[in-house]
Structure formats: structure tokens, C-alpha cells
Design an enzyme around this catalytic site. Structure first.
Site, PDB file in Angstrom:
ATOM      1  N   MET A 148      -9.046   7.784  -0.437  1.00  0.00           N
ATOM      2  CA  MET A 148      -9.921   8.157   0.705  1.00  0.00           C
ATOM      3  C   MET A 148     -10.350   9.611   0.310  1.00  0.00           C
ATOM      4  O   MET A 148      -9.744  10.469   0.039  1.00  0.00           O
ATOM      5  CB  MET A 148      -9.265   8.205   1.926  1.00  0.00           C
ATOM      6  CG  MET A 148      -8.610   6.776   2.225  1.00  0.00           C
ATOM      7  SD  MET A 148      -7.790   6.944   3.683  1.00  0.00           S
ATOM      8  CE  MET A 148      -6.963   5.245   3.811  1.00  0.00           C
ATOM      9  N   SER A 185       0.891  -1.212  -0.017  1.00  0.00           N
ATOM     10  CA  SER A 185       0.007   0.027   0.086  1.00  0.00           C
ATOM     11  C   SER A 185       0.987   1.391   0.078  1.00  0.00           C
ATOM     12  O   SER A 185       1.698   1.422   0.890  1.00  0.00           O
ATOM     13  CB  SER A 185      -0.784  -0.049   1.488  1.00  0.00           C
ATOM     14  OG  SER A 185      -1.588   1.394   1.491  1.00  0.00           O
ATOM     15  N   ASP A 202      -6.443  -6.381   3.736  1.00  0.00           N
ATOM     16  CA  ASP A 202      -5.803  -5.096   3.829  1.00  0.00           C
ATOM     17  C   ASP A 202      -5.936  -4.689   5.393  1.00  0.00           C
ATOM     18  O   ASP A 202      -6.975  -4.257   5.850  1.00  0.00           O
ATOM     19  CB  ASP A 202      -6.965  -4.369   2.970  1.00  0.00           C
ATOM     20  CG  ASP A 202      -6.358  -2.961   2.693  1.00  0.00           C
ATOM     21  OD1 ASP A 202      -5.204  -2.724   3.426  1.00  0.00           O
ATOM     22  OD2 ASP A 202      -6.810  -1.996   2.086  1.00  0.00           O
ATOM     23  N   HIS A 229      -1.002  -1.393  -4.407  1.00  0.00           N
ATOM     24  CA  HIS A 229      -2.125  -0.991  -3.612  1.00  0.00           C
ATOM     25  C   HIS A 229      -2.508   0.595  -3.405  1.00  0.00           C
ATOM     26  O   HIS A 229      -1.555   1.186  -2.908  1.00  0.00           O
ATOM     27  CB  HIS A 229      -2.290  -1.817  -2.220  1.00  0.00           C
ATOM     28  CG  HIS A 229      -3.631  -1.674  -1.599  1.00  0.00           C
ATOM     29  ND1 HIS A 229      -4.870  -2.671  -2.238  1.00  0.00           N
ATOM     30  CD2 HIS A 229      -4.276  -0.832  -0.768  1.00  0.00           C
ATOM     31  CE1 HIS A 229      -5.818  -2.200  -1.298  1.00  0.00           C
ATOM     32  NE2 HIS A 229      -5.673  -1.152  -0.523  1.00  0.00           N
ATOM     33  N   MET A 237     -12.075   3.989  -0.964  1.00  0.00           N
ATOM     34  CA  MET A 237     -12.938   4.405   0.445  1.00  0.00           C
ATOM     35  C   MET A 237     -13.481   5.654   0.099  1.00  0.00           C
ATOM     36  O   MET A 237     -13.062   6.886   0.568  1.00  0.00           O
ATOM     37  CB  MET A 237     -11.987   4.250   1.341  1.00  0.00           C
ATOM     38  CG  MET A 237     -11.436   3.014   1.856  1.00  0.00           C
ATOM     39  SD  MET A 237      -9.822   2.795   2.553  1.00  0.00           S
ATOM     40  CE  MET A 237      -8.547   2.988   1.399  1.00  0.00           C
ATOM     41  N   HIS A 249      -8.062   0.887  -4.491  1.00  0.00           N
ATOM     42  CA  HIS A 249      -9.306   0.441  -3.402  1.00  0.00           C
ATOM     43  C   HIS A 249      -9.694   1.814  -2.986  1.00  0.00           C
ATOM     44  O   HIS A 249      -9.264   2.909  -2.459  1.00  0.00           O
ATOM     45  CB  HIS A 249      -8.449   0.034  -2.011  1.00  0.00           C
ATOM     46  CG  HIS A 249      -9.207  -0.187  -0.987  1.00  0.00           C
ATOM     47  ND1 HIS A 249      -8.674  -0.393   0.433  1.00  0.00           N
ATOM     48  CD2 HIS A 249     -10.470  -0.109  -0.722  1.00  0.00           C
ATOM     49  CE1 HIS A 249      -9.542  -0.383   1.357  1.00  0.00           C
ATOM     50  NE2 HIS A 249     -10.711  -0.458   0.707  1.00  0.00           N
ATOM     51  N   MET A 284     -11.478  -6.325   4.695  1.00  0.00           N
ATOM     52  CA  MET A 284     -10.667  -5.378   5.602  1.00  0.00           C
ATOM     53  C   MET A 284     -10.460  -5.819   6.987  1.00  0.00           C
ATOM     54  O   MET A 284     -11.308  -6.249   7.535  1.00  0.00           O
ATOM     55  CB  MET A 284     -11.642  -3.873   5.926  1.00  0.00           C
ATOM     56  CG  MET A 284     -11.680  -3.040   4.533  1.00  0.00           C
ATOM     57  SD  MET A 284     -10.191  -2.712   3.820  1.00  0.00           S
ATOM     58  CE  MET A 284      -9.391  -1.757   5.040  1.00  0.00           C
ATOM     59  N   ASP A 300      -4.519   3.511  -2.335  1.00  0.00           N
ATOM     60  CA  ASP A 300      -5.740   3.605  -1.169  1.00  0.00           C
ATOM     61  C   ASP A 300      -6.376   5.131  -1.318  1.00  0.00           C
ATOM     62  O   ASP A 300      -5.732   6.165  -1.262  1.00  0.00           O
ATOM     63  CB  ASP A 300      -5.238   3.733   0.389  1.00  0.00           C
ATOM     64  CG  ASP A 300      -5.072   2.324   0.816  1.00  0.00           C
ATOM     65  OD1 ASP A 300      -6.138   1.458   0.523  1.00  0.00           O
ATOM     66  OD2 ASP A 300      -4.022   1.690   1.370  1.00  0.00           O
TER      67      ASP A 300
HETATM   68  C1  DX5 Z   1      -6.496   1.343   5.637  1.00  0.00           C
HETATM   69  C2  DX5 Z   1      -5.917   1.021   4.006  1.00  0.00           C
HETATM   70  C3  DX5 Z   1      -4.881   0.095   3.960  1.00  0.00           C
HETATM   71  C4  DX5 Z   1      -3.480   0.635   4.834  1.00  0.00           C
HETATM   72  C5  DX5 Z   1      -2.786  -0.487   5.051  1.00  0.00           C
HETATM   73  O1  DX5 Z   1      -7.560   2.036   5.309  1.00  0.00           O
HETATM   74  O2  DX5 Z   1      -6.965   0.546   3.085  1.00  0.00           O
HETATM   75  O3  DX5 Z   1      -4.459  -0.485   2.739  1.00  0.00           O
HETATM   76  O4  DX5 Z   1      -2.748   1.433   4.173  1.00  0.00           O
HETATM   77  O5  DX5 Z   1      -1.787  -0.162   5.827  1.00  0.00           O
HETATM   78  P1  DX5 Z   1      -1.263  -1.112   6.904  1.00  0.00           P
HETATM   79  O6  DX5 Z   1      -0.453  -2.488   6.402  1.00  0.00           O
HETATM   80  O7  DX5 Z   1       0.127  -0.373   7.706  1.00  0.00           O
HETATM   81  O8  DX5 Z   1      -2.088  -1.389   8.125  1.00  0.00           O
HETATM   82 ZN    ZN Z   2      -6.571  -0.305   0.908  1.00  0.00          ZN
END
Ligand code: DX5
Ligand code: ZN
Length: 226
Positions: free
Chosen positions: A36, A7, A174, A32, A67, A65, A136, A34
Site C-alpha cells: 500500500m 495476508s 480478499d 499474500h 494497492m 497485491h 476485493m 499487501d
Molecule cells: C486489505 C488487504 C487484505 C487484508 C485482509 O486491503 O488487501 O489482504 O489484509 O485482512 P483480513 O483477512 O483481516 O480482512
Molecule cells: Zn490483499
């Protein structure tokens, strides 16, 4: 084969292409991303322009991903930006099945996911339409949190459904994956592991290699890989 999807949330954003290249060259199968929106989750990260920039920087699989509250408003942007896999949240607005079909119709791998508080049963009717499903294992929003142990049963339940029905669907987890717990996570049924802080914190290439060693250990312990 168990795959690693580092990620980039924990990468150095000022040197994103460099960090991604280091992880991919060391053997990371996916990247990956993320996304948001500060609404679906309490944090704001990056959007489609960064996916577009990454597309130019790497040939690797961009595992995006979302969110965000309104995937219907933004799916076209993430498709056009060059995503290879797009994951939508079951809890987001709109019709999840319709969103999966739209992603697939664009020639992109479709995936859906649930937050830790959502029962895994909701995923079962969607599995035939998914190329990947994401469990998740932390509350979405931030990197560096601890793995929620109660999510292990969800991984087992979804893996069982995939095996029993012969679905061509990868099972990603994740959040909170570390070298210390990933053997058990793989043994429970995950075949794509997202890891942010455990990959980009410290020696990136060394961490990627160490994860792959643990994957072999996990796969040897698992009955679903036989
Ligand atoms: C959380 C993200 C994850 C996160 C994982 O909302 O979707 O992808 O970055 O990070 P670690 O591996 O540090 O928990
Ligand atoms: Zn993620």
C-alpha cells in the site's frame, strides 16, 4: 483444490519469516503480500525490498497485491524482487491489460482486481489474460474489516464466466474471510482465500488447518467444483 493465502498484513512484522514459516509449514499454499502506497489507499505498508527479503526466507508462492496508484512505475521492482503472482488494481493508473501482459512476459502469474464499488463486468474482457482474478470483499486499506455481503454476487458472476469459457484462471477473494463465512465464499466460487487477521491472530498453524477443513466443506457444497 481450494488454496489459502494468508495476508502477512496481520503477521508480526518483527518476526515475519517465523510467522510465514509457521503458516506455510501448516499447509498454506500462498503468502499474500499487501503493498500500500498511502495514496491509492489511506495506509502505507511495505514495498519491494520486503518481497525480496521474503523471497530469501521462503520457497512458497509470493502472492503480491499492489494497492498503489502507479503500477507502471513499480512493476519492474516487484518482478525483480521475486514475486510469483502480481495483482494490479483496475482502478490504478495506466492500462490494466498492458500491465497484465508485462507481468506475464516476465514469467510471473498475472492477476487483476477491483474494489467493492467497481462492477465485476469490467473484469470479464481481462479474464483471458489473467492467471488469477481477485475480488476485493472489503474496501482495500486495512486488515480486520468485515466481509461485504454484496460481493458474493460478484464471486458468482466471475466464477460463471471462468467456467463457461474454460479459462485457466484462479478466483481469489480478499478481506473479511473467517471460519464462519468461508464455506459460503467457496461455495459461491472462490478457490483462493486471503485471510489475514483470521490466520495470524492467535494459533497460526491451528487456523490454517481449520481453514482447510472449511474449504472441503465449501467445495462439497459448490456446484462449480463438480
Ligand atoms: C486489505 C488487504 C487484505 C487484508 C485482509 O486491503 O488487501 O489482504 O489484509 O485482512 P483480513 O483477512 O483481516 O480482512
Ligand atoms: Zn490483499
Amino acid at each position: 483444490m481450494i488454496k489459502l493465502s494468508p495476508s502477512i498484513l496481520s503477521a508480526d512484522f518483527a518476526n515475519l519469516a517465523r510467522d510465514v514459516k509457521t503458516a506455510v509449514d501448516a499447509g498454506a499454499e500462498y503468502v499474500h503480500v499487501d503493498v500500500m502506497d498511502g495514496h491509492f489507499v489511506p495506509n502505507i505498508t511495505i514495498g519491494a525490498p520486503v518481497v525480496k527479503a521474503l523471497r530469501k526466507a521462503t520457497d512458497s508462492v509470493l502472492d503480491v497485491h499492489l494497492m498503489i496508484s502507479d503500477p507502471d512505475k513499480y512493476l519492474d521492482d516487484f518482478i525483480a524482487a521475486g514475486s510469483d503472482i502480481i495483482t494490479v488494481h483496475y482502478e490504478s493508473n495506466g492500462d490494466t491489460l498492458g500491465q497484465l501482459k508485462k507481468i506475464k512476459a516476465a514469467g510471473i502469474k498475472a492477476s487483476c482486481t477491483i474494489k467493492p464499488g467497481t462492477p465485476a463486468d469490467v473484469l470479464l474482457p481481462l479474464l483471458p489474460y489473467c492467471d488469477m482474478v481477485l475480488i476485493m470483499t472489503v474496501e482495500p486499506g486495512f486488515g480486520g474489516q468485515g466481509f461485504i455481503p454484496e460481493c458474493m454476487d460478484k464471486i458468482r458472476l466471475v466464477r460463471k464466466a471462468i467456467q463457461e469459457n474454460g479459462y485457466q484462471c484462479e478466483l481469489e477473494i480478499d478481506g473479511g474471510a473467517k471460519l464462519t463465512n468461508v464455506v459460503d465464499i467457496v461455495a459461491a466460487g472462490a478457490d483462493v482465500i486471503v485471510a489475514g487477521s483470521a490466520v495470524f491472530g492467535g494459533d497460526i498453524a491451528g487456523n490454517v488447518k481449520a481453514f482447510h477443513e472449511k474449504f472441503e466443506e465449501g467445495a462439497a457444497k459448490a456446484d462449480w467444483t463438480k
